[in-house]
Scaffold this active site. Structure first.
Site, PDB file in Angstrom:
ATOM      1  CD  GLU A 268      -2.728   1.272   2.480  1.00  0.00           C
ATOM      2  OE1 GLU A 268      -3.027   2.398   2.923  1.00  0.00           O
ATOM      3  OE2 GLU A 268      -3.092   0.204   3.026  1.00  0.00           O
TER       4      GLU A 268
ATOM      5  CG  ASN B 219      -5.504  -5.934   9.170  1.00  0.00           C
ATOM      6  OD1 ASN B 219      -6.244  -6.610   9.880  1.00  0.00           O
ATOM      7  ND2 ASN B 219      -5.263  -6.254   7.908  1.00  0.00           N
TER       8      ASN B 219
END
EC number: 1.17.7.4
Length: 344
Positions: free
Chosen positions: A135, A233
């Site tokens: 990302e 995450n």
């Protein structure tokens, strides 16, 4: 008279929400839909989401995961993962005569657009994120001359900007909320005029899953996070659990990775899963714990989630025909309108 000491009650605190976020759900369904409509193979640039089970399952259905656009044969269909890609990757796909499906999470796309906007306004952009994460690579590629990566508070001291009155911070969407704000506070101390993004960059799902773990961390001596090691995450959830007070927290892909020694002296186990983890893997962990006496399950509810995202618009087109036209040289760009595949 002999007094018997009752065994401590064994229970599981199960986080809610957990597992798939809207962006992951959209990306996984997009691969399945593409395979159904266009047939195998469908190439996917990088893992569609960071989860071993999901990737293996989609491979069995005909998806082929590649690290470089150049690995995709001319005239094929390639999908970009939920983490997003830099503009150069779209250019590579055009050169390679590939039909593309963009499964970038809309929340990541929002950060990309923010980067472009602030770069156009000649801001220095301080991107808080982990070096090497897909990302971060994608977002940095939107404005490479304006973006400086800040990988946590430790990086702040070495950050330099051109004009302290034109500095903005953005962030990777899957970070720890607390650590991100610690970094932001350090940046604001160094650059008092630092401005924030117009809306929160950290994904709502990331925040909700962290909040649930914080709530269970005080009671659970052990927290088991289901997720893959390359899932940012999921890794953050382990860190949050420990900071919240849990004696131990571990990341596992599958139930059979749990070590029974972890249960020694434990009466309460917290269970959660990262945003790219299907529920079947959590169910297997709960079954594993049930077999070892942890039969009571209590839900720790931190938030309601109702967000959904529509599937990539490219799935409404005949991409096999578009790819064939690209190879034949009849068009320099993907056809903008085409008859939808049968079944649409």
């Amino acid at each position: 008279m002999v007094h018997m000491t009752a065994s401590p009650r064994r229970r599981v605190l199960l986080a809610a929400p957990r597992g798939y976020c809207a962006g992951v759900d959209r990306a996984v369904i997009a691969v399945e839909k593409a395979l159904e409509q266009y047939g195998a193979p469908i190439y996917v640039r990088h893992e569609i989401v960071h989860n071993k089970y999901v990737v293996q399952t989609l491979e069995k259905k005909g998806a082929i995961f590649v690290e470089r656009t150049a690995e995709v044969p001319e005239g094929s269909i390639v999908m970009f993962s939920a983490h997003g890609v830099a503009p150069v990757v779209h250019e590579e796909a055009a050169v390679g005569k590939l039909a593309t499906i963009d499964a970038t999470c809309p929340l990541v796309t929002k950060v990309h657009k923010e980067a472009v906007r602030f770069a156009n306004e000649d801001y220095d952009i301080l991107l808080i994120g982990h070096e090497g994460h897909e990302e971060v690579i994608g977002t940095s590629g939107e404005a490479p001359d304006h973006i400086t990566l800040v990988d946590g508070p430790k990086d702040v001291a070495k950050v330099e900007v051109r004009d302290e009155s034109k500095v903005v911070w953005l962030s990777q969407t899957t970070l720890s909320v607390d650590e991100t704000m610690e970094t932001v506070d350090a940046l604001k101390e160094k650059f008092p005029q630092l401005i924030s993004p117009p809306s929160d960059d950290i994904c709502y799902a990331t925040q909700n899953r962290q909040l649930a773990v914080k709530q269970m961390g005080e009671e659970a001596e052990l927290v088991i996070v289901v997720g893959s090691k390359n899932s940012s995450n999921s890794v953050r959830l382990v860190e949050v659990a420990k900071l919240a007070g849990s004696r131990a927290a571990y990341l596992v892909d599958f139930a059979d990775e749990i070590d029974e020694a972890w249960l020694e002296g434990v009466s309460t186990v917290g269970v959660t899963s990262g945003a790219s983890v299907p529920e079947i893997l959590v169910e297997q962990v709960l079954e594993w714990l049930t077999q070892r006496g942890f039969e009571d399950v209590e839900i720790v509810k931190a938030a309601e989630e109702s967000i959904t995202f529509s599937l990539p618009k490219e799935l409404r087109r005949d991409l096999r025909a578009e790819a064939a036209e690209l190879v034949a040289g009849r068009t320099g760009t993907a056809v903008k309108t085409a008859t939808p595949p049968s079944g649409e």
